[in-house]
Design a protein around this motif. Structure first.
Motif, PDB file in Angstrom:
ATOM      1  N   VAL A  32      -5.889  12.058  -6.992  1.00 28.84           N
ATOM      2  CA  VAL A  32      -4.941  10.752  -7.353  1.00 28.84           C
ATOM      3  C   VAL A  32      -5.267  10.461  -8.892  1.00 28.84           C
ATOM      4  N   ALA A  33      -6.668  10.530  -9.164  1.00 32.39           N
ATOM      5  CA  ALA A  33      -7.043   9.996 -10.614  1.00 32.39           C
ATOM      6  C   ALA A  33      -6.632  10.958 -11.411  1.00 32.39           C
ATOM      7  N   ARG A  34      -6.588  12.148 -11.088  1.00 30.24           N
ATOM      8  CA  ARG A  34      -6.388  13.419 -12.164  1.00 30.24           C
ATOM      9  C   ARG A  34      -4.860  13.347 -12.243  1.00 30.24           C
ATOM     10  N   ARG A  35      -4.123  13.221 -11.038  1.00 29.91           N
ATOM     11  CA  ARG A  35      -2.561  12.970 -11.433  1.00 29.91           C
ATOM     12  C   ARG A  35      -2.192  11.977 -12.047  1.00 29.91           C
ATOM     13  N   VAL A  36      -2.804  10.838 -11.795  1.00 28.07           N
ATOM     14  CA  VAL A  36      -2.140   9.497 -12.191  1.00 28.07           C
ATOM     15  C   VAL A  36      -3.416   8.619 -12.935  1.00 28.07           C
ATOM     16  N   PRO A  37      -3.459   9.038 -14.177  1.00 34.50           N
ATOM     17  CA  PRO A  37      -4.619   8.661 -14.993  1.00 34.50           C
ATOM     18  C   PRO A  37      -4.338   7.061 -15.410  1.00 34.50           C
ATOM     19  N   GLY A  38      -5.672   6.501 -15.683  1.00 33.32           N
ATOM     20  CA  GLY A  38      -5.638   4.987 -15.774  1.00 33.32           C
ATOM     21  C   GLY A  38      -5.638   4.088 -14.566  1.00 33.32           C
ATOM     22  N   CYS A  39      -5.735   4.624 -13.312  1.00 39.79           N
ATOM     23  CA  CYS A  39      -5.907   3.790 -12.265  1.00 39.79           C
ATOM     24  C   CYS A  39      -7.144   2.938 -11.991  1.00 39.79           C
ATOM     25  N   ALA A  66       2.536   7.614  -8.771  1.00 34.91           N
ATOM     26  CA  ALA A  66       2.769   7.699 -10.318  1.00 34.91           C
ATOM     27  C   ALA A  66       3.915   6.634 -10.642  1.00 34.91           C
ATOM     28  N   LEU A  67       4.920   6.361  -9.650  1.00 31.53           N
ATOM     29  CA  LEU A  67       5.731   5.516 -10.084  1.00 31.53           C
ATOM     30  C   LEU A  67       5.427   4.080 -10.023  1.00 31.53           C
ATOM     31  N   ALA A  68       4.304   4.001  -8.967  1.00 34.41           N
ATOM     32  CA  ALA A  68       3.832   2.891  -8.467  1.00 34.41           C
ATOM     33  C   ALA A  68       2.973   2.340  -9.994  1.00 34.41           C
ATOM     34  N   MET A  69       2.429   3.441 -10.502  1.00 37.48           N
ATOM     35  CA  MET A  69       1.418   3.164 -11.538  1.00 37.48           C
ATOM     36  C   MET A  69       2.336   2.715 -12.856  1.00 37.48           C
ATOM     37  N   GLU A  70       3.331   3.179 -13.004  1.00 36.73           N
ATOM     38  CA  GLU A  70       4.265   3.005 -13.881  1.00 36.73           C
ATOM     39  C   GLU A  70       4.830   1.554 -14.142  1.00 36.73           C
ATOM     40  N   ARG A  71       5.114   1.134 -12.497  1.00 38.41           N
ATOM     41  CA  ARG A  71       5.750  -0.076 -12.383  1.00 38.41           C
ATOM     42  C   ARG A  71       4.900  -1.562 -12.358  1.00 38.41           C
ATOM     43  N   THR A 116       0.755  -1.190  -0.073  1.00 33.44           N
ATOM     44  CA  THR A 116       0.053  -0.069   0.098  1.00 33.44           C
ATOM     45  C   THR A 116       0.898   1.314   0.001  1.00 33.44           C
ATOM     46  N   ILE A 117       0.343   2.407  -0.638  1.00 30.10           N
ATOM     47  CA  ILE A 117       0.886   3.715  -0.304  1.00 30.10           C
ATOM     48  C   ILE A 117      -0.259   4.428   0.347  1.00 30.10           C
ATOM     49  N   GLU A 118       0.104   5.160   1.697  1.00 35.20           N
ATOM     50  CA  GLU A 118      -0.707   5.759   2.327  1.00 35.20           C
ATOM     51  C   GLU A 118      -0.653   7.323   2.259  1.00 35.20           C
ATOM     52  N   THR A 119      -2.031   7.849   1.893  1.00 35.07           N
ATOM     53  CA  THR A 119      -1.897   9.522   1.345  1.00 35.07           C
ATOM     54  C   THR A 119      -1.543  10.378   2.648  1.00 35.07           C
ATOM     55  N   GLY A 120      -1.861   9.645   3.850  1.00 42.22           N
ATOM     56  CA  GLY A 120      -1.904  10.644   5.156  1.00 42.22           C
ATOM     57  C   GLY A 120      -3.187  11.244   5.390  1.00 42.22           C
ATOM     58  N   GLY A 121      -4.228  10.889   4.676  1.00 45.93           N
ATOM     59  CA  GLY A 121      -5.462  11.704   4.816  1.00 45.93           C
ATOM     60  C   GLY A 121      -5.494  12.652   3.597  1.00 45.93           C
ATOM     61  N   SER A 122      -6.569  13.569   3.666  1.00 43.08           N
ATOM     62  CA  SER A 122      -6.636  14.482   2.498  1.00 43.08           C
ATOM     63  C   SER A 122      -5.674  15.565   2.096  1.00 43.08           C
ATOM     64  N   ALA A 123      -4.604  15.466   3.203  1.00 46.90           N
ATOM     65  CA  ALA A 123      -3.448  16.441   2.794  1.00 46.90           C
ATOM     66  C   ALA A 123      -2.596  15.790   2.141  1.00 46.90           C
ATOM     67  N   ILE A 124      -2.940  15.172   0.935  1.00 54.13           N
ATOM     68  CA  ILE A 124      -1.965  14.428   0.086  1.00 54.13           C
ATOM     69  C   ILE A 124      -0.890  15.344  -0.602  1.00 54.13           C
ATOM     70  N   ASN A 125       0.272  15.031  -0.456  1.00 52.75           N
ATOM     71  CA  ASN A 125       1.399  16.113  -0.715  1.00 52.75           C
ATOM     72  C   ASN A 125       2.036  15.426  -2.125  1.00 52.75           C
ATOM     73  N   GLU A 126       2.877  16.339  -2.576  1.00 54.60           N
ATOM     74  CA  GLU A 126       3.518  16.038  -4.011  1.00 54.60           C
ATOM     75  C   GLU A 126       4.359  14.787  -3.864  1.00 54.60           C
ATOM     76  N   MET A 127       5.296  14.613  -2.782  1.00 54.76           N
ATOM     77  CA  MET A 127       6.063  13.272  -2.755  1.00 54.76           C
ATOM     78  C   MET A 127       5.284  12.057  -2.752  1.00 54.76           C
ATOM     79  N   THR A 128       4.022  12.088  -2.235  1.00 57.66           N
ATOM     80  CA  THR A 128       3.142  10.784  -2.285  1.00 57.66           C
ATOM     81  C   THR A 128       2.600  10.768  -3.549  1.00 57.66           C
TER      82      THR A 128
END
Length: 190
Positions: free
Chosen positions: A67-74, A42-47, A25-37
């Motif tokens: 997340v869906a907007r930043r990482v399409p195709g989820c 995005a890297l997990a999506m690629e791999r 899993t990757i945890e977003t840390g709640g609704s305050a999702i940051n750029e690093m997360t």
């Protein structure tokens, strides 16, 4: 073992997921999702691919959209509010292992951005939603909740439902089957 990485909101969600299935899993840390997360996702999506599995509430929907907007195709997994609620608290962490496995077994994949559902089989119109009583109807919200659960796309408002039907390529046949089930189950309430 789930091949994709599952995006959840927090540590308790990770614990619940790991009780149900073997997964990373990757945890977003709640609704305050940051750029690093978002970069990790995005890297997990690629791999490996990504399954977004957030709480069926406003904050969870907000994270899902970001997340869906930043990482399409989820891929997306949805829990019903009933399955995710315990003692008035709503969240993935409250779901039973069976409910989590069911949601993960019925993931929906987003249609690639810009890809048009030119096939009439997947063109559900705004008028179809009105005719079905999913908007502009006294019980539209309850009807959308039922349809969202039947189709495995979660509860949403009318505009979101219209978008999800297209994004998840819900066929006219699937839509009609869900409506038939609604009519059979609700009978005289309609």
């Amino acid at each position: 073992m789930i091949k994709e990485v599952i995006v959840v909101e927090g540590r308790d969600d990770t614990v619940a997921i790991k009780r149900a299935v073997e997964a990373d899993t990757i945890e977003t840390g709640g609704s305050a999702i940051n750029e690093m997360t978002l970069r990790k996702i995005a890297l997990a999506m690629e791999r490996r691919g990504v399954i977004i599995f957030t709480d069926p509430d406003h904050a969870g929907e907000r994270i899902r959209k970001i997340v869906a907007r930043r990482v399409p195709g989820c891929k997306h997994a949805f829990l019903t509010e009933v399955d995710a609620t315990k003692r008035g608290d709503i969240g993935v962490e409250n779901a039973s292992p069976e409910a989590i496995r069911h949601a993960l077994a019925h993931v929906r994949t987003e249609m690639a951005p810009g890809a048009e559902a030119a096939d009439k089989e997947f063109q559900i119109t705004w008028s179809d939603l009105i005719e079905a009583g999913l908007i502009v109807h006294p019980e539209a919200a309850a009807r959308r909740r039922y349809i969202g659960e039947m189709l495995g796309i979660g509860y949403c408002n009318g505009k979101q439902l219209f978008k999800r039907l297209s994004v998840f390529r819900i066929s006219r046949e699937e839509f009609a089957d869900a409506l038939n089930n609604l009519e059979k189950e609700w009978g005289d309430r309609l």
